[in-house]
Design an enzyme around this catalytic site. Sequence first.
Site, mmCIF file in Angstrom:
data_model
loop_
_atom_site.group_PDB
_atom_site.id
_atom_site.type_symbol
_atom_site.label_atom_id
_atom_site.label_comp_id
_atom_site.label_asym_id
_atom_site.label_seq_id
_atom_site.Cartn_x
_atom_site.Cartn_y
_atom_site.Cartn_z
ATOM 1 N N ASP A 3 21.388 7.092 -26.161
ATOM 2 C CA ASP A 3 20.116 7.819 -26.160
ATOM 3 C C ASP A 3 20.004 8.623 -24.870
ATOM 4 O OD1 ASP A 3 17.608 8.832 -26.286
ATOM 5 O OD2 ASP A 3 16.578 6.913 -26.593
ATOM 6 N N LYS A 30 13.690 16.395 -24.942
ATOM 7 C CA LYS A 30 13.254 16.867 -23.621
ATOM 8 C C LYS A 30 13.936 18.189 -23.224
ATOM 9 C CE LYS A 30 11.222 12.547 -22.548
ATOM 10 N NZ LYS A 30 11.601 11.157 -22.688
ATOM 11 N N TYR A 60 13.508 2.551 -23.798
ATOM 12 C CA TYR A 60 12.524 3.138 -24.717
ATOM 13 C C TYR A 60 13.215 4.220 -25.525
ATOM 14 C CZ TYR A 60 8.425 5.825 -26.285
ATOM 15 O OH TYR A 60 7.490 6.493 -27.040
HETATM 16 C C1 LIG Z 1 11.226 10.352 -24.040
HETATM 17 C C2 LIG Z 1 12.255 9.517 -24.664
HETATM 18 C C3 LIG Z 1 12.302 9.317 -26.059
HETATM 19 C C4 LIG Z 1 11.224 9.813 -26.979
HETATM 20 O O1 LIG Z 1 11.138 11.204 -27.033
HETATM 21 P P1 LIG Z 1 9.777 11.889 -27.549
HETATM 22 O O2 LIG Z 1 10.094 13.338 -27.546
HETATM 23 O O3 LIG Z 1 8.720 11.479 -26.580
HETATM 24 O O4 LIG Z 1 9.513 11.360 -28.910
HETATM 25 C C5 LIG Z 1 13.370 8.623 -26.583
HETATM 26 N N1 LIG Z 1 14.334 8.125 -25.790
HETATM 27 C C6 LIG Z 1 14.317 8.282 -24.446
HETATM 28 C C7 LIG Z 1 15.436 7.724 -23.624
HETATM 29 C C8 LIG Z 1 13.265 8.964 -23.842
HETATM 30 O O5 LIG Z 1 13.236 9.071 -22.510
#
Ligand SMILES: *Cc1c(COP(=O)(O)O)cnc(C)c1O
Length: 433
Positions: free
Chosen positions: A239, A267, A144
């Site tokens: 990511d 995060k 994701y």
């Molecule tokens: C949480 C997450 C996102 C999205 O971040 P948001 O701040 O919720 O938009 C993208 N990539 C990964 C791997 C994530 O865990």
Amino acid sequence: MGRTKSQEAFQSALRVIPGGVNSPARAFGAVGGSPVFFQRGEGPFLWDIDGNRYIDYVASWGPLILGHAHPRVVRAVQEAAACGTSFGAPTLAETRLAELICEAVPSVEKVRLVNSGTEATMSAIRLARGFTGRPKIVKFAGNYHGHVDSLLVAAGSSAATLAVPNSPGVTPGTVQDTLVLPYNNPQALEEAFQQHGEQIAGVIFEPVAGNMGCVLPRPEFLQALQRLTRQYGALLICDEVMTGFRVAWGGAQSLLGIQPDLTTLGKIVGGGLPVGAYGGRAEVMDHVLPAGKVFQAGTLSGNPLATAAGIATLEELKENPPYQRLEALSEQLAQGLQQAAQKAGVPCHLARCGSMLTLFFSSEPVVDWDTASRCDTKRFARYFWGMLERGVYLPCSQYEALFLSAAHTQELIEQTIQAAEEVLQEVAEASSD
Ligand SMILES: *Cc1c(COP(=O)(O)O)cnc(C)c1O
């Protein structure tokens, strides 16, 4: 444990907020029932609006590696707020946060601050396309990257790599340049590059997957990612929105020995306030406007409050690294949960990287979305509610990782394992009915 106030609050929310929540993962859809409304957090604990206390393993879905309301973070935000909440002009704090990120993650030479993980990945894939002049992006099923239109895709049924939209509102045109491949499968990646190599701008991936539950990458998968992107001149986009500053100070890439071209963060870099970031080789990053021509902007990007929380969090992590302690506590919890499942005779598979882990209700190891999707989510739901009743707040889905924070203690881990032993016994009994 009474939760009538939470239930009433949810009814009120449902009247004015779609589904009663501002992000779907919060709605308890995967476990049934209505979500808990919280009033306060402190260290490893949360208190709901009915006054119940929980040991928190959600950590706001990752950001709160220092626990709730860490004094250093709170002070930094208060001091920043008193000086004005936004200027829309450069500040010293932005450079400081960028320096901390570049220092921690050596593959990042320059970095742009944004407001969420979604913004970071959206901007990174635009940059990869702008830099290479190529259209296609590869992503992996079960990974994701936020709610970016072109990444909201599922693997198509006919051709293995052809993406189809997995949300209404995402058009086939939007996803026509997205290829979806199985995670942990070097052959599939090799074939995609053989077929589309000259067209591929970049490959975006979670170095340790956290959004289908915690799934560890196979070394040969990582090697293929590194080798094929280099061979074909595509950018490797790591990511690390979840894993950055979580599994190690230098992120998963430092643990796994990978050298991405671009890294996305979120995060933890915001310490609980809205911050995302994307960065990488200077040569690539200098294609972003106004240094280069790839457009990307944000009214509140580098916001003083968010930046202050991020700096306070990263400086605390740098000065008092919690990673060794987190490793020991997380291993204790992992072993305890595994043994509890064994004792109860509930087939489970536990995956962990640092302080992120998932107990899969599955008799086989989970390596990709196919194996993840075969988990017994009914058993997970029973487990979730049983733990909640005993004051342990877990992520409300089988397909999420739980997180420990630096504020958790050995005693709390022991309490959690004790609760899990009781609950998994119940899960076993319920299954045999
Ligand atoms: C949480 C997450 C996102 C999205 O971040 P948001 O701040 O919720 O938009 C993208 N990539 C990964 C791997 C994530 O865990």
